[in-house]
Enzyme design. Sequence first.
Site, PDB file in Angstrom:
ATOM      1  N   CYS A   1       8.542  41.316 101.015  1.00 40.45           N
ATOM      2  CA  CYS A   1       8.868  40.286 101.993  1.00 40.45           C
ATOM      3  C   CYS A   1       8.005  40.341 103.241  1.00 40.45           C
ATOM      4  O   CYS A   1       7.242  41.272 103.454  1.00 40.45           O
ATOM      5  CB  CYS A   1      10.299  40.463 102.490  1.00 40.45           C
ATOM      6  SG  CYS A   1      11.491  40.507 101.188  1.00 40.45           S
TER       7      CYS A   1
ATOM      8  N   GLY B   1       5.293  36.621 100.376  1.00 40.03           N
ATOM      9  CA  GLY B   1       6.447  36.132  99.631  1.00 40.03           C
ATOM     10  C   GLY B   1       6.416  34.631  99.498  1.00 40.03           C
ATOM     11  O   GLY B   1       6.317  33.934 100.507  1.00 40.03           O
TER      12      GLY B   1
ATOM     13  N   ASN C   1      12.501  43.786 105.113  1.00 38.74           N
ATOM     14  CA  ASN C   1      11.368  44.063 104.239  1.00 38.74           C
ATOM     15  C   ASN C   1      11.446  45.522 103.858  1.00 38.74           C
ATOM     16  O   ASN C   1      11.477  46.391 104.733  1.00 38.74           O
ATOM     17  CB  ASN C   1      10.062  43.767 104.982  1.00 38.74           C
ATOM     18  CG  ASN C   1       8.842  44.178 104.155  1.00 38.74           C
ATOM     19  OD1 ASN C   1       8.875  44.132 102.940  1.00 38.74           O
ATOM     20  ND2 ASN C   1       7.787  44.594 104.842  1.00 38.74           N
ATOM     21  N   GLY C   2      11.496  45.801 102.568  1.00 34.43           N
ATOM     22  CA  GLY C   2      11.562  47.187 102.131  1.00 34.43           C
ATOM     23  C   GLY C   2      12.511  47.358 100.977  1.00 34.43           C
ATOM     24  O   GLY C   2      12.857  46.392 100.300  1.00 34.43           O
TER      25      GLY C   2
ATOM     26  N   TYR D   1      -4.084  46.305  99.063  1.00 39.80           N
ATOM     27  CA  TYR D   1      -3.830  45.033  98.401  1.00 39.80           C
ATOM     28  C   TYR D   1      -2.971  44.023  99.166  1.00 39.80           C
ATOM     29  O   TYR D   1      -3.282  42.850  99.190  1.00 39.80           O
ATOM     30  CB  TYR D   1      -3.187  45.297  97.038  1.00 39.80           C
ATOM     31  CG  TYR D   1      -2.741  44.040  96.354  1.00 39.80           C
ATOM     32  CD1 TYR D   1      -3.659  43.237  95.673  1.00 39.80           C
ATOM     33  CD2 TYR D   1      -1.426  43.616  96.431  1.00 39.80           C
ATOM     34  CE1 TYR D   1      -3.259  42.063  95.066  1.00 39.80           C
ATOM     35  CE2 TYR D   1      -1.017  42.434  95.823  1.00 39.80           C
ATOM     36  CZ  TYR D   1      -1.927  41.664  95.148  1.00 39.80           C
ATOM     37  OH  TYR D   1      -1.544  40.503  94.571  1.00 39.80           O
TER      38      TYR D   1
HETATM   39  N1  LIG Z   1      -5.977  33.430 103.968  1.00 44.76           N
HETATM   40  C1  LIG Z   1      -6.424  34.495 103.310  1.00 44.76           C
HETATM   41  N2  LIG Z   1      -7.721  34.771 103.303  1.00 44.76           N
HETATM   42  C2  LIG Z   1      -8.176  35.834 102.612  1.00 44.76           C
HETATM   43  N3  LIG Z   1      -7.386  36.676 101.944  1.00 44.76           N
HETATM   44  C3  LIG Z   1      -6.092  36.439 101.950  1.00 44.76           C
HETATM   45  C4  LIG Z   1      -5.552  35.351 102.625  1.00 44.76           C
HETATM   46  N4  LIG Z   1      -4.211  35.356 102.434  1.00 44.76           N
HETATM   47  C5  LIG Z   1      -3.942  36.450 101.659  1.00 44.76           C
HETATM   48  N5  LIG Z   1      -5.061  37.089 101.371  1.00 44.76           N
HETATM   49  C6  LIG Z   1      -5.232  38.282 100.559  1.00 44.76           C
HETATM   50  O1  LIG Z   1      -5.180  37.856  99.232  1.00 44.76           O
HETATM   51  C7  LIG Z   1      -4.860  38.956  98.411  1.00 44.76           C
HETATM   52  C8  LIG Z   1      -4.041  38.495  97.282  1.00 44.76           C
HETATM   53  O2  LIG Z   1      -4.682  37.397  96.686  1.00 44.76           O
HETATM   54  P1  LIG Z   1      -5.436  37.442  95.326  1.00 44.76           P
HETATM   55  O3  LIG Z   1      -6.109  38.697  95.007  1.00 44.76           O
HETATM   56  O4  LIG Z   1      -6.240  36.198  95.301  1.00 44.76           O
HETATM   57  O5  LIG Z   1      -4.212  37.201  94.407  1.00 44.76           O
HETATM   58  P2  LIG Z   1      -3.622  38.030  93.319  1.00 44.76           P
HETATM   59  O6  LIG Z   1      -4.339  39.339  93.300  1.00 44.76           O
HETATM   60  O7  LIG Z   1      -2.226  38.125  93.753  1.00 44.76           O
HETATM   61  O8  LIG Z   1      -3.837  37.145  92.191  1.00 44.76           O
HETATM   62  C9  LIG Z   1      -4.247  39.969  99.297  1.00 44.76           C
HETATM   63  O9  LIG Z   1      -5.098  41.037  99.404  1.00 44.76           O
HETATM   64  C10 LIG Z   1      -4.153  39.288 100.632  1.00 44.76           C
HETATM   65  O10 LIG Z   1      -4.393  40.210 101.614  1.00 44.76           O
HETATM   66 MG   LIG Z   2      -6.101  40.166  93.458  1.00 39.96          MG
END
Ligand SMILES: Nc1ncnc2c1ncn2[C@@H]1O[C@H](COP(=O)(O)OP(=O)(O)O)[C@@H](O)[C@H]1O
Ligand SMILES: [Mg+2]
Lengths: 470, 470, 470, 470
Positions: free
Chosen positions: D12, D38, D112-113, D252
């Site tokens: 969350c 989330g 969150n947690g 991540y």
């Molecule tokens: N606006 C953003 N610009 C760049 N990175 C983002 C943004 N919003 C979230 N993230 C990053 O995207 C990552 C998750 O997205 P992604 O790797 O594309 O999806 P998943 O691995 O869930 O398929 C996370 O590391 C998060 O920190």
């Molecule tokens: Mg990814």
Amino acid sequence: MFAEIKGLNEECGVFAVWGHKDAAQITYYGLHSLQHRGQEGAGIVVTDGEQLSVHKGMGLVNEVFRPEDLTLLHGKGAVGHVRYATAGGGGFANVQPLLFRSQRGGLALAHNGNLVNANNLKHQLEGQGSIFQSTSDTEVLAHLIKRSGYYTLEDQLKNALSMLKGAYAFAVMNETQLMVALDPNGLRPLSIGRLGDAYVVASETCAFDIIGAEYERDVQPGELVIIDDNGLRSERFVSSQPRAICSMEYVYFARPDSNVDGVNVHTARKNLGKQLAYEAPIEADVVTGVPDSSISAAIGYAEQTGIPYELGLIKNRYVGRTFIQPSQELREQGVKMKLSAVRGVVEGKRVVMIDDSIVRGTTSRRIVRMLREAGAKEVHVRISSPPIKNPCFYGIDTSTTEELIASNHSIEEMRDMMGADTLAFLSTEGLMAGIGRDSLEPNCGQCLACFTGQYPTEIYADTLHPHAKV
Amino acid sequence: MFAEIKGLNEECGVFAVWGHKDAAQITYYGLHSLQHRGQEGAGIVVTDGEQLSVHKGMGLVNEVFRPEDLTLLHGKGAVGHVRYATAGGGGFANVQPLLFRSQRGGLALAHNGNLVNANNLKHQLEGQGSIFQSTSDTEVLAHLIKRSGYYTLEDQLKNALSMLKGAYAFAVMNETQLMVALDPNGLRPLSIGRLGDAYVVASETCAFDIIGAEYERDVQPGELVIIDDNGLRSERFVSSQPRAICSMEYVYFARPDSNVDGVNVHTARKNLGKQLAYEAPIEADVVTGVPDSSISAAIGYAEQTGIPYELGLIKNRYVGRTFIQPSQELREQGVKMKLSAVRGVVEGKRVVMIDDSIVRGTTSRRIVRMLREAGAKEVHVRISSPPIKNPCFYGIDTSTTEELIASNHSIEEMRDMMGADTLAFLSTEGLMAGIGRDSLEPNCGQCLACFTGQYPTEIYADTLHPHAKV
Amino acid sequence: MFAEIKGLNEECGVFAVWGHKDAAQITYYGLHSLQHRGQEGAGIVVTDGEQLSVHKGMGLVNEVFRPEDLTLLHGKGAVGHVRYATAGGGGFANVQPLLFRSQRGGLALAHNGNLVNANNLKHQLEGQGSIFQSTSDTEVLAHLIKRSGYYTLEDQLKNALSMLKGAYAFAVMNETQLMVALDPNGLRPLSIGRLGDAYVVASETCAFDIIGAEYERDVQPGELVIIDDNGLRSERFVSSQPRAICSMEYVYFARPDSNVDGVNVHTARKNLGKQLAYEAPIEADVVTGVPDSSISAAIGYAEQTGIPYELGLIKNRYVGRTFIQPSQELREQGVKMKLSAVRGVVEGKRVVMIDDSIVRGTTSRRIVRMLREAGAKEVHVRISSPPIKNPCFYGIDTSTTEELIASNHSIEEMRDMMGADTLAFLSTEGLMAGIGRDSLEPNCGQCLACFTGQYPTEIYADTLHPHAKV
Amino acid sequence: MFAEIKGLNEECGVFAVWGHKDAAQITYYGLHSLQHRGQEGAGIVVTDGEQLSVHKGMGLVNEVFRPEDLTLLHGKGAVGHVRYATAGGGGFANVQPLLFRSQRGGLALAHNGNLVNANNLKHQLEGQGSIFQSTSDTEVLAHLIKRSGYYTLEDQLKNALSMLKGAYAFAVMNETQLMVALDPNGLRPLSIGRLGDAYVVASETCAFDIIGAEYERDVQPGELVIIDDNGLRSERFVSSQPRAICSMEYVYFARPDSNVDGVNVHTARKNLGKQLAYEAPIEADVVTGVPDSSISAAIGYAEQTGIPYELGLIKNRYVGRTFIQPSQELREQGVKMKLSAVRGVVEGKRVVMIDDSIVRGTTSRRIVRMLREAGAKEVHVRISSPPIKNPCFYGIDTSTTEELIASNHSIEEMRDMMGADTLAFLSTEGLMAGIGRDSLEPNCGQCLACFTGQYPTEIYADTLHPHAKV
Ligand SMILES: Nc1ncnc2c1ncn2[C@@H]1O[C@H](COP(=O)(O)OP(=O)(O)O)[C@@H](O)[C@H]1O
Ligand SMILES: [Mg+2]
Ligand SMILES: Nc1ncnc2c1ncn2[C@@H]1O[C@H](COP(=O)(O)OP(=O)(O)O)[C@@H](O)[C@H]1O
Ligand SMILES: Nc1ncnc2c1ncn2[C@@H]1O[C@H](COP(=O)(O)OP(=O)(O)O)[C@@H](O)[C@H]1O
Ligand SMILES: Nc1ncnc2c1ncn2[C@@H]1O[C@H](COP(=O)(O)OP(=O)(O)O)[C@@H](O)[C@H]1O
Ligand code: SF4
Ligand code: SF4
Ligand code: SF4
Ligand code: SF4
Ligand SMILES: [Mg+2]
Ligand SMILES: [Mg+2]
Ligand SMILES: [Mg+2]
């Protein structure tokens, strides 16, 4: 939109089924036929014998449930609920059935009615550490069940029910049992039917017709019915009291095709119209009713007086949630939304306009004006129930006493406010005679409190403001 | 869903207004009251004197228009349209009004009816280089206008109209003028009203009541009415022919509160019921009608015979677009969706069931079965119009001849297929008498073609399959 | 929302397939990968060899198409289109493919580009009786085809194409043939691929990767490609002209994973960044790019200079259509919606901010301010393309000359307006070198008109206001 | 859709504000920037000093809140929450903030947690008569508060928090106070900022940048922060323990623009990539990262090795909720949805593919295959975190031990399953070094349990199946 015409709101509709492999689907159609009892929200909880699943949401039954939602609700038992739009909001947290989960299993509750001692009970329960997420009475029952100290759901429920006062029709279900209970006065309707081997329970019998079930009997005041894979058992949780079923179910709420405690609603309404013709005849050219709730009574009035029944008022069928309201300016220029008068029928005529009941009187005033603007020469208003002078504490959202036009004005004053040529109400005797229940029971087994002020149950200090809930 | 019950579809509803500062809003409410004439799509074009703006879409009026959409439609003149669901699709490209834009200005067209020479005209126009985006007749008129060679819209339109054969009620609007025209036989209804200084035009007069307008007169067969800031002028574009207004407007399509060519529809239907009682009486306990279209006739039948009218069939009001259909299995178990029989009313009774018309006969069969399952002892079917034996080429989507049960079966065969105890239809004489129009005109000024096969206009070779359009 | 950041809009994306049993599904995924070329509307027309079916609507591909819509589109051939949001509205009537139906069959057209003589042609066609429902150029082509006098679609199309001037990539399909054509200068990209036995055509090669197709070649300037069950044939409808592919496809429009006329876009952008580093180096601590279009160039700039690339600006991924805009007051307090500066990265740092291009300059100003507010010590703006000084007449919605900041201001003035410490643009030579196309062709086969004012085609009087269309 | 790529889910995101007149709006933008934490549901509770109001729903922030919903949430204090999609459903009842109402006032909670002793506590509470409507830990805290016996919220909360074990970042609000608390190990991130006179609290600092707030400090392990109209006070409810912030936030979960406990996430990831290059170099032609989470690490790896970073994989930005999945057949033919390989970049190349982490390994396998199909000559997989061998009990939905590929297979086995030429993971030392926190603290103040199996808190018997909740 509904506010324009309505002054009365029914709390809810309850439906349940046990022993059918498509329990959720059956409940969907059942709720659908109870939709007139509540349009704010709908929900279904099912059990497959091992666990409870739920889907609920705000809106009409066919808005809340998409095919994929129903598909996910596997099970042989189900409880469903439709909920009306409360003035004071409420929102999603109040949508039923409520579902509580504990490490010993789940519990679903659905309710139609109103507890008069809900606030007292909440107070006590909070003192013992209970916390509440909704403003509904139903959560009170859940806490009472949990705290009862008994071990089986049946004992817990009996114990909890014995503490409730007021009007209620409850359906309660855990993984393996469905239970339904009615308050000691039987204020709200609740019927049992059979669908093949399955049992069904519904607030109104119209739900049986839509699913092809057969009506078996009505739940009795103070009766607890337990249904599970061994069949149906009946228990009592309180000593018997005289039946006092809500008169307004016959007059206004129930669907005309339902039988309420054995009496067909359309027939009752037609007889109320006849009774009204007998009590308050008038010379006129046409009889017309306010659709939909007053059509039956208008036909009865016409049949009795010999004045032809005509379609003098019509209701647009497509006024939905997203309908755009006319601006004040357009409204003054005569733009209507929901109801309009039929010039071709009323122009130059002496019109008897039948309505089922009067709450605040604003709708009637508007309708009389419409009829005159459409050319009616005379407008005679006839109401197929007595004046509503007292608030209801049993689940019907009548306005407070101050808003009830009949509690502050004489009939002549009301006639004047409405701009009608004449105005007459049905008598309480006429009401009982028209419905035609057993005349040996006190009040023919009816609650008449909103007309007479004589409440069939005790009323508590903090019941007195029925809508000032937490 | 609609397919379950319906066998007849009206092409459309047209509404227009000129000279009102809230032209789009007025049109919204007008279309709303014409919603029963078409639920597939809706649209409004407005002019502010300088340019045309449009909003249209698939769905009901209150789904297509959100408040912000209406707000963007500024103007003093407007044309609106509701469109029914064609079997063969059609989709957005067919939603009206159609709007054409050229460097000399825009042109909006809305239409109710059907041209019997549309295919011929299309063929010719394509030969001359026209291309079509929709399958609707309306685009043909647009091309004819454009190619007419005349300079003013009035002359273009007259020239174009003179080439059309069939049934039509058109509203055509450019930046500065609104024109409406009716076919030479006046097959479709079209009325003119006043709303203060503004003029309004509508397929049915119920649209006038909802906006508070006053009915002025019906558009005459072969009349072209031109409305602009100088007022209203009437022109003829074709020599006069005997009126042949669609009988089914009285029997089924029009709203009961409308007056069609001066005759109130509810009253007409009630009289059809009385006439039917006179022609085909029966001994029975209750009269009931198929809601909503047959209620008026049923009340008439009851009034005439003295058998009480009761609510033996009920229609669920909440069956919307997103309603989940019962599975085949549940259907067989008796789950209904839209219509159900009221056991409390019909059980053990001899029932007269009134319906307005029979197309394929499947609905009637289903209803008879429902009534029997709900305990009716006898079921007597009475139809308040004659047997439909011929296709309609004037905008009504009756099935093809093969599908029309009455074109292939005797009354006794139909009775048998329905499972009714007795079956009777109204005679064509009874139909004319019940509606009660001027009996000196041929056929009382009515089209009776679907009953008699005598079409008021020529019919072309490629009209013969009315739905096999491009 | 898009207005905040954007100043350039691509007209459209085109996709087509022939010879695949799931033509509609394939087109759905293809359009999906072209979604960045247009978000206003999407549509697909399919042919099953006998007739054309269409589904289209406003919104994103995955909003317009529900599973049931795709299921209804049976066929072996399909043409699809995504359309960008035009300033001047347009609405549904402009959503492509356009579909025309005649008694000889149907015709679907989809288009990317802009005709410079569209107004002239419309004028002539209207003079001959054509009428138009949309404001798009595509309808002009349909009318020209229809009026060409030839009999086969191929001849009609060649004749019609010969009358067009400007930039276009058309896909045209009837029941039995798919044809695609590119303008004589090849201003817009269009590629051909193979998917098993089927042929696919797309505005960008990224569409091939998503469906697992293999790139075969690019359509040539002035080439007409005819695909049917006999395979693919190539024809010319005009004599060869030097290629002038839009430079901005490399700089901004195309997806980084596409190859445009054989050159990978990400690689081109990275090289533009390197070239920029070579032409306009600066001493700094971090390089950052404006996401998403400038990331590749920023990485190239960083790689070349050795200054580390960091994430100094971030773009919120969830800013959708229904996002609520901050009030003016909140905006002034610093509430951002789409883009924000990363304090943890830029605080106390000398930042090189790479953007792909500058149109009105407002976005750059806002970004420089954000970076400073987030603590950047210095902000050096580097643009990976030359100053845009001239409007585009080939399908790119750059603002008018007055709005183009570079057409009215010196670089020093722009730097000042942006509040940057330094500002530099790439040279046109650098642009050509970075993209790395064949340097023997004039302008390396690129259109550079918006930078240089030298348009590869004639420009007509009424082309001069590219957005003042009918 | 998300299932295709994802194997890790963050519980969350929490946001809160006190002392701003547009508290709800501010929270809306804050939640928006936390949306990546989330996507299942979102909600906001506000207080105007006298009462709490709530709006919440399923879906993305911009789907749940329409302008009118925000407008109804008046107040100076607000708590908001975004919730991830739990495998086992949960639905609306689990959407936070939870709101409890009693006759003494309301209480809102957002969390969150994950509590490791939630089941024990529920068991005890149920024994005392508590009943639960949701499956979330948050309801446990509400019951503990209510039963604490203390009078002020502060004392109640301290008492309740002292009974919790595990990972938690709570925001709790009544009519007049906002309180936030972090677990004794500080497993989850929680930061405090200032927006003018107002205080803001958020799970990630990116929420501060979007609203223009200034970061002040992180909430400390075991700290209770009380914010009201008198300002901010800090209390401790438990003795200090070594910090053990979740490593996966850096690897991540967190947005690259956030600073987690003072360390910028993008920078950390880039350094992880550099560290990985140092530990596991390889000879290759291009480095590419799996977008979006692995781009930073890939750039770091490229920077360190000197191999150019290229865009070898691309993620479609428009894959939304309603995207239609390709059929099995199309999938086998190569139709992709979300991620595709860029042939123009990888064809004929030796590719280093950087991913952030490996859970079940299925995504990596698919990506390796894609790269090969797009022509990559060699594929070398490099993972910027150590192998995940143990389940997380602190709010991260890693699969169970059986599903974790690294817990059952050697690196060589994994390489083989993926079809990679080589495979290497970062070491735990490299992980700590790359992030670069204080190396004097145990494990540099990080939780490493999912890599090492050494959990910073006690783990209870019934914690062991983290998803087998009631
Ligand atoms: N606006 C953003 N610009 C760049 N990175 C983002 C943004 N919003 C979230 N993230 C990053 O995207 C990552 C998750 O997205 P992604 O790797 O594309 O999806 P998943 O691995 O869930 O398929 C996370 O590391 C998060 O920190
Ligand atoms: Mg990814
Ligand atoms: N399908 C139906 N057919 C006829 N009456 C119905 C139906 N559903 C509900 N009703 C009746 O409609 C009445 C309420 O509708 P109506 O009078 O039109 O609305 P209101 O008075 O709330 O504006 C109730 O008496 C209810 O019994
Ligand atoms: N608001 C209304 N009140 C009463 N009747 C209406 C109303 N609107 C439309 N109608 C009538 O309803 C009839 C069609 O409805 P109905 O018989 O219920 O449906 P169908 O036969 O199409 O299933 C028409 O005769 C129309 O005139
Ligand atoms: N899936 C994707 N991944 C990376 N870049 C993309 C993707 N889809 C489109 N693009 C690129 O995004 C750029 C436009 O996006 P962006 O710069 O974020 O928006 P804008 O400049 O319109 O605000 C174009 O250069 C396009 O090539
Ligand atoms: S008081 Fe009136 S409305 Fe209430 S239960 Fe009694 S009869 Fe019904
Ligand atoms: S044929 Fe029948 S339905 Fe058609 S216009 Fe004539 S009367 Fe009406
Ligand atoms: S003028 Fe500029 S944007 Fe237009 S086609 Fe030429 S290069 Fe592209
Ligand atoms: S076990 Fe792993 S995912 Fe869970 S808190 Fe610790 S580091 Fe984070
Ligand atoms: Mg009513
Ligand atoms: Mg009908
Ligand atoms: Mg950009």
